[in-house]
Design an enzyme around this catalytic site. Structure first.
Site, PDB file in Angstrom:
ATOM      1  N   ASP A 207       0.824  -1.211   0.000  1.00 18.72           N
ATOM      2  CA  ASP A 207       0.000   0.000   0.000  1.00 18.72           C
ATOM      3  C   ASP A 207       0.863   1.269   0.000  1.00 18.72           C
ATOM      4  O   ASP A 207       1.773   1.395   0.835  1.00 18.72           O
ATOM      5  CB  ASP A 207      -0.876  -0.029   1.266  1.00 18.72           C
ATOM      6  CG  ASP A 207      -1.928   1.036   1.284  1.00 18.72           C
ATOM      7  OD1 ASP A 207      -2.848   0.973   0.456  1.00 18.72           O
ATOM      8  OD2 ASP A 207      -1.831   1.946   2.136  1.00 18.72           O
ATOM      9  N   GLU A 253      14.801 -13.857   0.792  1.00 17.79           N
ATOM     10  CA  GLU A 253      15.235 -14.897   1.747  1.00 17.79           C
ATOM     11  C   GLU A 253      14.401 -16.162   1.583  1.00 17.79           C
ATOM     12  O   GLU A 253      14.753 -17.215   2.082  1.00 17.79           O
ATOM     13  CB  GLU A 253      15.013 -14.418   3.205  1.00 17.79           C
ATOM     14  CG  GLU A 253      15.954 -13.336   3.686  1.00 17.79           C
ATOM     15  CD  GLU A 253      15.434 -12.681   4.987  1.00 17.79           C
ATOM     16  OE1 GLU A 253      14.505 -13.236   5.647  1.00 17.79           O
ATOM     17  OE2 GLU A 253      15.947 -11.602   5.321  1.00 17.79           O
TER      18      GLU A 253
END
Ligand code: NOJ
Length: 512
Positions: A207, A253
């Site tokens: 957002d 990751e």
């Protein structure tokens, strides 16, 4: 080729935005009373629709704990689900059910601001010396002329009696901007990403992500301030990019091409392109300049060309979107004529890159008229958020009168009615989406804009060696340079025909 076999999966996938309050309601659990607000079980129960349609991923507007001042974009706990939508277990179930159908799931991460009910803000406002005193943007005197978004024209600096200072709130009073200059804020927010990545979500729509870096000394143009425009489309500073690289590193990751989609509300293709970084920031960014294009062949062509001109050299994947929960639905924006909405759908789903659909556009919905006493949104965006009508009866497949009224067309324009109609716009979305699955070159093939006459009425392009996409927005037939076979058309009766002209107000996908 299905999206899951594409590498990375999000390139050329189709993402379907679900606004959970308005999508579907699950049957009330024993003892509970239905509230007419959509929820996670409702979504799970309607996954058949999503799968049948043929999209590859869903994006859920926020379902986190929230007082709902901005219907979930005011988060009070990033790591839990609001009871109105269900439980954490319901969300885990939904993710698992989606994955079982090879649908990816994106959550909506709201990093710029929290609810003022978030424990971080409660602590921060309590004194100038507490441990979270500098987690938000506090000051004695506003350093700039920024306006907030809600209500339009309010100052972005809000006086707080408790702390005796102003805090920055770029949106509503109940949404306080976090101070991302504080490394503890960044670390805490990155942990919220890990929380959901650990639970198996495939990525995030982020957002107003371009707001996580700010230059408080930058003034907005006087003209914009006079017109009560919010600061949001003016916020574009360098430090954000360092932060985005660290956000990207968190996603990297994890295995499986987790994706970050930026809501970068800048209305300039070149400015937005910078948020892809050097392939090390956001994977995808919304293209709002395209969303706001009028239904004009000239304008659409110009914006498509600009987008591709800036993104192609970067190897960045374009995105295309026409509607969402913040703007009037595109059928209404373009005058209400369903023929235009059909043509726009054909275009949206055949441009090179990743299209985003907003729930209900596959029904050709327009905004509902919301009487003043039913308006609940601080930004008055209620009309485009009216609930999905699943059936033709009074409750339209919901269990109680809904939180917002249905549109006037709901008795005839609902999922049941359109599923049974082979000539419906719903069937058209289905057909194009399924054609994408069969025809890799329509998704991954080369792209070339072709100027056919009259150029101001026709948008035409080639995909790969064999495909033509032609939108004739004008009132006269348009001659094609070669004879082609229609695979999908916006009007009935054309599929399989060999044509050398496209009728007025019609679009086709056709092959040589
Ligand atoms: C953009 C969201 O799409 C909108 O619904 C929300 O009000 C603002 N950001 C603030 O979070």
């Amino acid at each position: 080729m299905s999206a899951t076999s594409r590498n990375p999966w999000w390139r050329g996938s189709v993402v379907y935005q679900i606004y959970p309050r308005s999508f579907a309601e699950g049957p009330p659990v024993s003892g509970a009373i239905a509230d007419g607000v959509g929820d996670l079980r409702g979504i799970r129960e309607h996954l058949d629709h999503v799968e049948w349609l043929g999209v590859d991923a869903i994006w859920l507007s926020p379902v986190f704990t929230s007082p709902m001042a901005d219907f979930g974009y005011d988060v009070a706990d990033y790591c839990d689900v609001d009871p109105v939508f269900g439980t954490l277990a319901d969300l885990d179930d939904l993710v698992a059910a989606c994955h079982a159908r090879e649908l990816k799931v994106l959550l909506d991460w709201v990093p710029n601001h929290t609810s003022t009910a978030h424990p971080w803000f409660v602590e921060s406002r309590s004194s100038r010396t507490n441990a979270k005193a500098d987690w938000y943007v506090w000051c004695d005197e506003p350093p700039n002329n920024w306006k907030a978004s809600f209500p339009r024209g309010d100052d972005a600096w809000q006086w707080d009696e408790v702390r005796g200072q102003y805090y920055l709130r770029s949106f509503a009073v109940e949404q306080a901007d976090l101070d991302w200059n504080n490394p503890d804020v960044e670390a805490a927010m990155l942990d919220t990403l890990r929380f959901w990545l650990d639970r198996g979500v495939d990525g995030f729509r982020m957002d107003v992500i371009h707001m996580i870096g700010k230059d408080l000394h930058q003034q907005d143009p006087d003209g914009a301030v006079a017109r009560a425009w919010s600061h949001v489309p003016y916020n574009d500073v360098e430090v954000t990019h360092e932060r985005l690289r660290r956000i990207r590193a968190v996603l990297d990751e994890y295995p499986g091409d987790r994706v970050a989609v930026g809501e970068v509300y800048l209305l300039d293709e070149t400015a937005v392109a910078r948020y892809y970084g050097d392939g090390d920031e956001l994977h995808l960014n919304f293209n709002f300049s395209f969303l706001w294009a009028p239904a004009s062949a000239t304008e659409l062509r110009a914006r498509i060309r600009r987008t591709l001109d800036v993104l192609e050299p970067l190897g960045a994947c374009p995105t295309w979107v026409l509607s969402n929960h913040d703007v009037p639905r595109h059928r209404g924006r373009h005058g209400g004529d369903e023929r235009v909405a059909r043509m726009m759908a054909l275009m949206l789903l055949t441009l090179p890159g990743t299209p985003f659909l907003y729930q209900g556009e596959e029904l050709g919905m327009i905004d509902a008229d919301i009487p003043d006493d039913r308006v609940v949104d601080p930004g008055r965006r209620d009309g485009c958020r009216s609930p999905i009508p699943w059936t033709g009866d009074e409750l339209h497949g919901w269990y109680a009168p809904t939180w917002l009224p249905f549109g006037v067309e709901a008795p005839g324009r609902n999922v049941d009615a359109l599923r049974g109609d082979p000539g419906s716009i719903l069937q058209l979305y289905h057909d194009v989406l399924h054609l994408r699955r069969r025809a890799d070159d329509l998704v991954d093939g080369s792209f070339e804009l072709v100027e056919l006459e009259p150029a101001d009425a026709v948008l035409a392009y080639r995909r790969g060696e064999r495909w033509w996409v032609v939108l004739n927005l004008g009132d006269e037939p348009v001659a094609l340079p070669e004879t082609v076979e229609v695979a999908v058309a916006t009007v009935p009766g054309m599929v399989g025909a060999r044509i050398d002209a496209v009728p007025a107000r019609t679009a086709v996908i056709a092959s040589r």
